[in-house]
Design a protein around this motif. Structure first.
Motif, PDB file in Angstrom:
ATOM      1  N   PRO A  45       3.235 -15.293 -19.132  1.00  0.00           N
ATOM      2  CA  PRO A  45       4.345 -14.957 -18.229  1.00  0.00           C
ATOM      3  C   PRO A  45       4.143 -13.599 -17.588  1.00  0.00           C
ATOM      4  O   PRO A  45       3.718 -12.639 -18.231  1.00  0.00           O
ATOM      5  N   SER A  46       4.419 -13.520 -16.298  1.00  0.00           N
ATOM      6  CA  SER A  46       4.268 -12.250 -15.589  1.00  0.00           C
ATOM      7  C   SER A  46       5.244 -11.230 -16.151  1.00  0.00           C
ATOM      8  O   SER A  46       6.402 -11.544 -16.443  1.00  0.00           O
ATOM      9  N   GLY A  47       4.752 -10.009 -16.319  1.00  0.00           N
ATOM     10  CA  GLY A  47       5.605  -8.939 -16.828  1.00  0.00           C
ATOM     11  C   GLY A  47       5.788  -8.973 -18.329  1.00  0.00           C
ATOM     12  O   GLY A  47       6.566  -8.196 -18.871  1.00  0.00           O
ATOM     13  N   SER A  48       5.084  -9.892 -19.039  1.00  0.00           N
ATOM     14  CA  SER A  48       5.249  -9.960 -20.479  1.00  0.00           C
ATOM     15  C   SER A  48       4.565  -8.783 -21.136  1.00  0.00           C
ATOM     16  O   SER A  48       3.553  -8.275 -20.664  1.00  0.00           O
ATOM     17  N   ASP A  49       5.115  -8.340 -22.243  1.00  0.00           N
ATOM     18  CA  ASP A  49       4.568  -7.232 -23.024  1.00  0.00           C
ATOM     19  C   ASP A  49       3.856  -7.829 -24.216  1.00  0.00           C
ATOM     20  O   ASP A  49       4.478  -8.364 -25.121  1.00  0.00           O
ATOM     21  N   ASP A  50       2.508  -7.739 -24.221  1.00  0.00           N
ATOM     22  CA  ASP A  50       1.747  -8.389 -25.277  1.00  0.00           C
ATOM     23  C   ASP A  50       2.089  -7.838 -26.653  1.00  0.00           C
ATOM     24  O   ASP A  50       2.138  -8.570 -27.630  1.00  0.00           O
ATOM     25  N   SER A  51       2.370  -6.548 -26.739  1.00  0.00           N
ATOM     26  CA  SER A  51       2.711  -5.976 -28.037  1.00  0.00           C
ATOM     27  C   SER A  51       4.033  -6.507 -28.538  1.00  0.00           C
ATOM     28  O   SER A  51       4.214  -6.739 -29.719  1.00  0.00           O
ATOM     29  N   ALA A  52       4.985  -6.726 -27.633  1.00  0.00           N
ATOM     30  CA  ALA A  52       6.279  -7.265 -28.047  1.00  0.00           C
ATOM     31  C   ALA A  52       6.169  -8.723 -28.417  1.00  0.00           C
ATOM     32  O   ALA A  52       6.880  -9.210 -29.285  1.00  0.00           O
ATOM     33  N   SER A  53       5.225  -9.449 -27.757  1.00  0.00           N
ATOM     34  CA  SER A  53       5.136 -10.879 -28.037  1.00  0.00           C
ATOM     35  C   SER A  53       4.662 -11.157 -29.443  1.00  0.00           C
ATOM     36  O   SER A  53       4.848 -12.242 -29.959  1.00  0.00           O
ATOM     37  N   HIS A  54       4.038 -10.181 -30.092  1.00  0.00           N
ATOM     38  CA  HIS A  54       3.534 -10.387 -31.437  1.00  0.00           C
ATOM     39  C   HIS A  54       4.355  -9.645 -32.470  1.00  0.00           C
ATOM     40  O   HIS A  54       3.919  -9.453 -33.588  1.00  0.00           O
ATOM     41  N   VAL A  82      -0.901 -17.608 -35.264  1.00  0.00           N
ATOM     42  CA  VAL A  82       0.330 -17.154 -35.913  1.00  0.00           C
ATOM     43  C   VAL A  82       0.872 -15.913 -35.207  1.00  0.00           C
ATOM     44  O   VAL A  82       2.074 -15.798 -34.942  1.00  0.00           O
ATOM     45  N   GLU A  83      -0.002 -14.977 -34.889  1.00  0.00           N
ATOM     46  CA  GLU A  83       0.422 -13.751 -34.215  1.00  0.00           C
ATOM     47  C   GLU A  83       0.980 -14.062 -32.830  1.00  0.00           C
ATOM     48  O   GLU A  83       1.956 -13.450 -32.388  1.00  0.00           O
ATOM     49  N   ALA A  84       0.371 -15.021 -32.146  1.00  0.00           N
ATOM     50  CA  ALA A  84       0.882 -15.403 -30.825  1.00  0.00           C
ATOM     51  C   ALA A  84       2.250 -16.059 -30.935  1.00  0.00           C
ATOM     52  O   ALA A  84       3.147 -15.796 -30.128  1.00  0.00           O
ATOM     53  N   PHE A  85       2.429 -16.904 -31.940  1.00  0.00           N
ATOM     54  CA  PHE A  85       3.716 -17.580 -32.131  1.00  0.00           C
ATOM     55  C   PHE A  85       4.812 -16.567 -32.438  1.00  0.00           C
ATOM     56  O   PHE A  85       5.958 -16.697 -32.014  1.00  0.00           O
ATOM     57  N   GLY A  86       4.479 -15.543 -33.215  1.00  0.00           N
ATOM     58  CA  GLY A  86       5.322 -14.359 -33.322  1.00  0.00           C
ATOM     59  C   GLY A  86       6.593 -14.475 -34.135  1.00  0.00           C
ATOM     60  O   GLY A  86       7.553 -13.758 -33.855  1.00  0.00           O
ATOM     61  N   GLN A  87       6.621 -15.332 -35.157  1.00  0.00           N
ATOM     62  CA  GLN A  87       7.797 -15.381 -36.028  1.00  0.00           C
ATOM     63  C   GLN A  87       7.716 -14.276 -37.083  1.00  0.00           C
ATOM     64  O   GLN A  87       6.644 -13.748 -37.355  1.00  0.00           O
ATOM     65  N   PRO A  88       8.850 -13.896 -37.687  1.00  0.00           N
ATOM     66  CA  PRO A  88       8.832 -12.762 -38.611  1.00  0.00           C
ATOM     67  C   PRO A  88       7.991 -12.979 -39.866  1.00  0.00           C
ATOM     68  O   PRO A  88       7.526 -12.013 -40.463  1.00  0.00           O
TER      69      PRO A  88
END
Length: 202
Positions: free
Chosen positions: A89-98, A22-28
């Motif tokens: 993805p290269s350059g992805s921000d893990d904190s933003a993705s969740h 769920v956290e990876a999918f990242g919906q509100p």
């Protein structure tokens, strides 16, 4: 409203894996219901064989739009990267993705994901047929006694409308779209906020 949908549990290990997905999918939002192992339930079948499963509701009402499609693509890519099917993805921000933010950035990374329990008594249902006039929006906080809508009786024009009020404190997680309703039609569902990552007890 854009959300993941999961069955709770049924074990701590399986629940932890669902929360990670769920956290990876990242919906509100994430809507959580008690596990159901009856025949015909895909989620129940997945639980029985130990497969991590989440489903989703991104738009509803039989429609999509550009924002929903962007969220679906981005969330699916993150989820597939999480389980090792696709590279991160290269350059992805893990904190933003969740973060669970909308595609327009309206919610920040600190907002996180709101977990909501959908209970057997979450529904506010019509007690008569007529035209439904909502008084709330999806995602809106409501308290016990708040007006959530009215039903107008088109067959009895001199009959006063019937008001419907919240019986739980929580968030409006579903809202009736077609205006015409019958006795027993669900007008709204009220989701009760859960502590993040908490597992419902059976």
């Amino acid at each position: 409203m854009p959300s993941a949908f999961v069955y709770a549990g049924p074990t701590e290990d399986k629940w932890s894996r669902k929360v990670a997905a769920v956290e990876a999918f990242g919906q509100p939002y994430c809507v959580v219901v008690k596990p159901d192992f009856v025949a015909g339930s895909i989620s129940g079948a997945a639980d029985r064989v130990g497969v991590t499963m989440i489903s989703t509701e991104l738009a509803g009402r039989g429609t999509v739009n550009r924002r929903v499609l962007a969220e679906a693509r981005t969330g699916l890519h993150r989820l597939l990267a999480h389980v090792g099917v696709l590279p991160i993805p290269s350059g992805s921000d893990d904190s933003a993705s969740h973060s669970g933010r909308d595609a327009d950035g309206s919610a920040g990374a600190d907002d996180g994901i709101t977990y909501l329990e959908l209970r057997a008594d979450s529904a506010v249902m019509a007690r008569g047929a007529g035209l439904f006039e909502p008084s709330v929006d999806l995602g809106q906080h409501v308290a016990v006694g708040d007006l959530v809508g009215r039903v107008h009786f088109i067959e009895e024009l001199d009959r006063p409308w019937q008001e419907y009020r919240a019986h739980l404190d929580g968030l409006v997680c579903t809202l009736r779209h077609p205006t015409l309703v019958q006795t027993g039609t669900t007008l709204v569902n009220i989701g009760v906020p859960l502590r993040a990552h908490s597992r419902l007890e059976n």
